[in-house]
Motif scaffolding. Structure first.
Motif, PDB file in Angstrom:
ATOM      1  N   ILE A 127      17.924  47.854  46.227  1.00 30.60           N
ATOM      2  CA  ILE A 127      19.337  48.123  45.925  1.00 30.60           C
ATOM      3  C   ILE A 127      19.718  47.389  44.641  1.00 30.60           C
ATOM      4  N   GLY A 128      20.304  48.119  43.724  1.00 31.03           N
ATOM      5  CA  GLY A 128      20.897  47.488  42.544  1.00 31.03           C
ATOM      6  C   GLY A 128      22.395  47.659  42.646  1.00 31.03           C
ATOM      7  N   LEU A 129      23.135  46.565  42.483  1.00 32.02           N
ATOM      8  CA  LEU A 129      24.598  46.627  42.600  1.00 32.02           C
ATOM      9  C   LEU A 129      25.211  45.921  41.403  1.00 32.02           C
ATOM     10  N   ASN A 130      26.095  46.616  40.706  1.00 30.92           N
ATOM     11  CA  ASN A 130      26.727  46.006  39.526  1.00 30.92           C
ATOM     12  C   ASN A 130      27.870  45.104  39.941  1.00 30.92           C
ATOM     13  N   ILE A 131      27.836  43.865  39.439  1.00 28.51           N
ATOM     14  CA  ILE A 131      29.012  43.002  39.593  1.00 28.51           C
ATOM     15  C   ILE A 131      29.702  42.888  38.238  1.00 28.51           C
ATOM     16  N   LYS A 132      28.915  42.634  37.196  1.00 29.63           N
ATOM     17  CA  LYS A 132      29.506  42.577  35.851  1.00 29.63           C
ATOM     18  C   LYS A 132      28.454  42.963  34.816  1.00 29.63           C
ATOM     19  N   LEU A 133      28.775  43.972  34.031  1.00 26.67           N
ATOM     20  CA  LEU A 133      27.885  44.392  32.939  1.00 26.67           C
ATOM     21  C   LEU A 133      28.657  44.248  31.633  1.00 26.67           C
ATOM     22  N   SER A 134      27.974  43.897  30.555  1.00 27.44           N
ATOM     23  CA  SER A 134      28.650  43.901  29.255  1.00 27.44           C
ATOM     24  C   SER A 134      28.585  45.321  28.696  1.00 27.44           C
ATOM     25  N   ALA A 135      29.436  45.601  27.719  1.00 30.88           N
ATOM     26  CA  ALA A 135      29.424  46.933  27.103  1.00 30.88           C
ATOM     27  C   ALA A 135      28.037  47.206  26.529  1.00 30.88           C
ATOM     28  N   HIS A 136      27.435  46.161  25.971  1.00 34.19           N
ATOM     29  CA  HIS A 136      26.105  46.312  25.399  1.00 34.19           C
ATOM     30  C   HIS A 136      25.076  46.694  26.473  1.00 34.19           C
ATOM     31  N   ASP A 137      25.137  45.969  27.632  1.00 33.00           N
ATOM     32  CA  ASP A 137      24.210  46.274  28.731  1.00 33.00           C
ATOM     33  C   ASP A 137      24.323  47.749  29.138  1.00 33.00           C
ATOM     34  N   ALA A 138      25.568  48.210  29.162  1.00 31.12           N
ATOM     35  CA  ALA A 138      25.817  49.524  29.764  1.00 31.12           C
ATOM     36  C   ALA A 138      25.585  50.687  28.806  1.00 31.12           C
ATOM     37  N   GLU A 139      25.287  50.372  27.549  1.00 31.51           N
ATOM     38  CA  GLU A 139      25.142  51.434  26.542  1.00 31.51           C
ATOM     39  C   GLU A 139      24.180  52.541  26.975  1.00 31.51           C
ATOM     40  N   SER A 140      23.110  52.138  27.671  1.00 29.14           N
ATOM     41  CA  SER A 140      22.091  53.143  27.979  1.00 29.14           C
ATOM     42  C   SER A 140      22.317  53.847  29.323  1.00 29.14           C
ATOM     43  N   ILE A 141      23.434  53.556  29.995  1.00 32.43           N
ATOM     44  CA  ILE A 141      23.675  54.244  31.278  1.00 32.43           C
ATOM     45  C   ILE A 141      24.321  55.600  30.975  1.00 32.43           C
ATOM     46  N   ASP A 142      23.637  56.655  31.405  1.00 34.15           N
ATOM     47  CA  ASP A 142      24.056  57.991  30.967  1.00 34.15           C
ATOM     48  C   ASP A 142      24.959  58.698  31.971  1.00 34.15           C
ATOM     49  N   GLN A 143      25.681  57.923  32.785  1.00 33.27           N
ATOM     50  CA  GLN A 143      26.682  58.527  33.665  1.00 33.27           C
ATOM     51  C   GLN A 143      27.761  57.473  33.927  1.00 33.27           C
ATOM     52  N   PRO A 144      28.947  57.869  34.407  1.00 32.76           N
ATOM     53  CA  PRO A 144      29.999  56.879  34.645  1.00 32.76           C
ATOM     54  C   PRO A 144      29.532  55.795  35.628  1.00 32.76           C
ATOM     55  N   TRP A 145      29.839  54.553  35.337  1.00 33.35           N
ATOM     56  CA  TRP A 145      29.374  53.448  36.182  1.00 33.35           C
ATOM     57  C   TRP A 145      30.552  52.538  36.514  1.00 33.35           C
ATOM     58  N   ALA A 146      30.419  51.814  37.620  1.00 34.84           N
ATOM     59  CA  ALA A 146      31.470  50.892  38.054  1.00 34.84           C
ATOM     60  C   ALA A 146      30.886  49.499  38.205  1.00 34.84           C
ATOM     61  N   GLN A 147      31.761  48.485  38.165  1.00 34.08           N
ATOM     62  CA  GLN A 147      31.320  47.104  38.404  1.00 34.08           C
ATOM     63  C   GLN A 147      32.308  46.443  39.364  1.00 34.08           C
ATOM     64  N   LEU A 148      31.757  45.645  40.271  1.00 30.16           N
ATOM     65  CA  LEU A 148      32.560  45.075  41.348  1.00 30.16           C
ATOM     66  C   LEU A 148      33.612  44.088  40.833  1.00 30.16           C
ATOM     67  N   SER A 149      33.330  43.437  39.705  1.00 30.19           N
ATOM     68  CA  SER A 149      34.275  42.427  39.190  1.00 30.19           C
ATOM     69  C   SER A 149      35.660  43.021  38.948  1.00 30.19           C
ATOM     70  N   GLU A 150      35.739  44.330  38.747  1.00 26.36           N
ATOM     71  CA  GLU A 150      37.052  44.949  38.514  1.00 26.36           C
ATOM     72  C   GLU A 150      37.813  45.189  39.819  1.00 26.36           C
ATOM     73  N   TYR A 151      37.132  45.005  40.938  1.00 25.68           N
ATOM     74  CA  TYR A 151      37.757  45.318  42.226  1.00 25.68           C
ATOM     75  C   TYR A 151      37.885  44.090  43.120  1.00 25.68           C
ATOM     76  N   LEU A 152      37.146  43.041  42.772  1.00 26.73           N
ATOM     77  CA  LEU A 152      37.004  41.906  43.677  1.00 26.73           C
ATOM     78  C   LEU A 152      37.038  40.631  42.847  1.00 26.73           C
ATOM     79  N   GLY A 153      38.131  39.861  42.974  1.00 23.44           N
ATOM     80  CA  GLY A 153      38.172  38.614  42.208  1.00 23.44           C
ATOM     81  C   GLY A 153      37.706  37.464  43.092  1.00 23.44           C
ATOM     82  N   GLY A 154      37.057  36.485  42.490  1.00 26.17           N
ATOM     83  CA  GLY A 154      36.825  35.207  43.160  1.00 26.17           C
ATOM     84  C   GLY A 154      35.840  35.188  44.322  1.00 26.17           C
ATOM     85  N   VAL A 155      35.041  36.210  44.491  1.00 28.51           N
ATOM     86  CA  VAL A 155      34.026  36.133  45.545  1.00 28.51           C
ATOM     87  C   VAL A 155      32.686  35.871  44.872  1.00 28.51           C
ATOM     88  N   ASP A 156      31.968  34.828  45.326  1.00 24.94           N
ATOM     89  CA  ASP A 156      30.748  34.504  44.596  1.00 24.94           C
ATOM     90  C   ASP A 156      29.594  35.434  44.997  1.00 24.94           C
TER      91      ASP A 156
END
Ligand code: ATP
Length: 241
Positions: A127-156
């Motif tokens: 399983i790969g799960l995005n928590i935080k990607l930089s714009a640079h990291d995500a450049e090569s993703i060829d479909q819309p992607w989400a990251q958990l940091s935008e939905y969940l604050g403060g959980v380690d």
């Protein structure tokens, strides 16, 4: 046993190599980074250092390969349940194995069978799960992607990983005893494409129809001009029309 790696080619490849030493055992590995994270059909899972979850688990199932029907859907359900426990309630499931937030891919799942022995089947569940990607990291993703940091604050990240592992163990144990049938209703309620017009992308052609959920084996039900067809996951991708 849980192992944490700083860096590896791919957590699935790491466990595939170790699998023969751990026949019949449960073994999990997390990595900070994957040099060549993999998706299905030789595709890449973008896996930069430090903020995301790359998890693989080695698991022995009590039946042969045929008993694994629906497993990829169950893994997606376990990830969705972990997210719900952490407070993210509107994740959706995309057949056969993806977890989406706001129509964007948050997690990918890759199952690989590593061996069969005396009626059992050993599988690496990745399983790969995005928590935080930089714009640079995500450049090569060829479909819309989400990251958990935008939905969940403060959980380690440890809490997220532990919650996922707990839900995975529960869901896989239920699957091993009862099969996919017992998850069908849960899937249908969270099916991202239910009643939507979709294209099913096969290696050499595309089939269109209306997605009608899944049957008790986890096969996609597709309403086409020929009637209601059930389609095995295999190597297929589903896209909204
Ligand atoms: P599809 O998403 O088309 O159904 P799939 O289920 O076969 O295909 P996976 O094997 O789960 O896809 O993942 C590989 C695909 O996911 C890549 O081809 C890319 O489009 C996308 N991807 C790669 N890395 C990430 C990432 N970190 N976050 C979100 N999506 C990614």
């Amino acid at each position: 046993c849980l192992e944490v790696l700083l860096n590896t080619e791919s957590t699935n490849s790491y466990l595939l190599e170790k699998s023969s030493d751990h026949m019949g055992k449960r073994y999990a590995v997390l990595a900070e980074k994957q040099e060549s994270g993999r998706g299905r059909r030789g595709r890449t899972w973008v896996s930069p250092f430090g903020k995301n979850i790359y998890l693989s688990m080695l698991w022995s199932f009590s039946g042969g390969i045929g008993s694994l029907e629906g497993l990829s859907l169950v893994i997606a359900i376990a990830v969705e349940r972990a997210l719900a426990e952490l407070g993210v309630n509107d994740a959706k499931l995309k057949w056969p194995n993806d977890v989406y937030l706001d129509h964007k891919k948050l997690a990918g799942i890759l199952l690989e069978v590593s061996g069969e022995y005396s009626g059992h089947c050993q599988v690496v569940i990745g399983i790969g799960l995005n928590i935080k990607l930089s714009a640079h990291d995500a450049e090569s993703i060829d479909q819309p992607w989400a990251q958990l940091s935008e939905y969940l604050g403060g959980v380690d990240r440890n809490t997220i990983a532990a919650t996922m592992i707990n839900h995975l163990i529960k869901a896989i144990e239920q699957f091993d005893k009862q099969g996919f049938e017992s998850f069908k209703g849960y899937w249908t309620e969270r099916d991202a494409f239910f009643n939507k017009e979709v294209d099913l992308i096969l290696p050499h052609l595309t089939r269109s129809g209306i997605a009608k959920g899944v049957n008790g084996k986890g096969e996609l039900l597709l309403q086409t001009e020929k009637g209601l067809e059930s389609i095995n996951a295999g190597e297929l991708s589903l896209r909204l029309k």
